[in-house]
Scaffold this motif. Sequence first.
Motif, PDB file in Angstrom:
ATOM      1  N   SER A  95       3.758   5.560   0.669  1.00 11.72           N
ATOM      2  CA  SER A  95       2.934   4.639  -0.115  1.00 11.72           C
ATOM      3  C   SER A  95       2.069   5.439  -1.072  1.00 11.72           C
ATOM      4  CB  SER A  95       2.058   3.766   0.780  1.00 11.72           C
ATOM      5  OG  SER A  95       0.904   4.470   1.197  1.00 11.72           O
ATOM      6  N   LYS A 102       1.724  -0.826  -1.550  1.00 11.77           N
ATOM      7  CA  LYS A 102       2.828  -1.205  -0.677  1.00 11.77           C
ATOM      8  C   LYS A 102       3.502   0.041  -0.118  1.00 11.77           C
ATOM      9  CE  LYS A 102       5.708  -1.841  -4.779  1.00 11.77           C
ATOM     10  NZ  LYS A 102       6.405  -2.849  -5.597  1.00 11.77           N
TER      11      LYS A 102
ATOM     12  N   PHE B  33       1.771  -8.419   4.654  1.00 12.94           N
ATOM     13  CA  PHE B  33       3.025  -8.036   4.007  1.00 12.94           C
ATOM     14  C   PHE B  33       4.179  -8.823   4.623  1.00 12.94           C
ATOM     15  CE2 PHE B  33       1.354  -4.128   2.032  1.00 12.94           C
ATOM     16  CZ  PHE B  33       0.204  -3.936   2.777  1.00 12.94           C
ATOM     17  N   LEU B  45      10.438  -4.907   0.858  1.00 10.10           N
ATOM     18  CA  LEU B  45       9.181  -5.630   0.754  1.00 10.10           C
ATOM     19  C   LEU B  45       9.390  -6.848  -0.130  1.00 10.10           C
ATOM     20  CD1 LEU B  45       6.098  -5.656   1.302  1.00 10.10           C
ATOM     21  CD2 LEU B  45       5.852  -4.462  -0.881  1.00 10.10           C
ATOM     22  N   TYR B  48       3.215  -9.180  -0.845  1.00  5.98           N
ATOM     23  CA  TYR B  48       2.052  -8.831  -0.072  1.00  5.98           C
ATOM     24  C   TYR B  48       0.780  -9.374  -0.679  1.00  5.98           C
ATOM     25  CZ  TYR B  48       0.809  -4.492  -2.700  1.00  5.98           C
ATOM     26  OH  TYR B  48       0.436  -3.560  -3.629  1.00  5.98           O
TER      27      TYR B  48
END
Lengths: 115, 117
Positions: A95, A102, B33, B45, B48
Amino acid sequence: AQKVTQAQTEISVVEKEDVTLDCVYETRDTTYYLFWYKQPPSGELVFLIRRNSFDEQNEISGRYSWNFQKSTSSFNFTITASQVVDSAVYFCALSGGNRDDKIIFGKGTRLHILP
Amino acid sequence: DARVTQTPRHKVTEMGQEVTMRCQPILGHNTVFWYRQTMMQGLELLAYFRNRAPLDDSGMPKDRFSAEMPDATLATLKIQPSEPRDSAVYFCASGPLEWDNSNQPQHFGDGTRLSIL
C-alpha cells in the motif's frame, strides 16, 4: 502504478523442509507498506506482518522470517522447519504511504506441506 | 476479540436476481474495504470507504454493482442483476484510520461465498 508479483503459483515441500515464498513489488512512492497474509483452507485471511519502506531490518517470528530488500524491490517470506499446518495460500501486498491507501494484493502462492 | 462480521456466509441464487451482502465493521474503525476473490484474478479491491464516504470504487463494475455505508455499523455491497461471472468470495475488511506498530491495517471478515447459477 503499484504492482505485486508472486511468481510462484504453487509450491510443494516435505514437512520440516525450509521454504521461501518470493514477492516482488513495484511502486513510485517513497513511503509505502508491505504485508503478508495467510489464507488457510478454511478461507479466512490472517494478517502476518507489516513492514514500512524505511525499515529494512529483517524480521523473525518463530519459524517465520521476512527479508526486505529495497535494492531488489523484494519482500520474501521464509518458513523454516515447515509443518503441515503451514499449508495455505500466502499473499504479499503493498500500500502507499497514506494510512488509508488501498492495499494491492499479489495473486498468492499456494503452499502444500506434505507429511 | 473484535471481528468483522459478514452475512450471509453463503449465497446461491439464479442469475438476474438481486444480491445484497452485508458487513459490520469493527466498532471504531474508520475505513471499510470490499474485495472479491476468484481463482483467476485473485483478490481485487472493489471499493473502499473512509468515515462512510466512498474514496475509490474504480474496481467495481458500475452498471450492476453498488456499495454503500448507510451508517457506521453497516456496509452493503449489492449486485443487480447478478450474473454467473459474479460467482466469487466477497470479503469485507475494516481498519483504523491511524495505525501503530501493534495494529494490523485491515481486519478481514470471513467472506461471503456467492454462487450465481
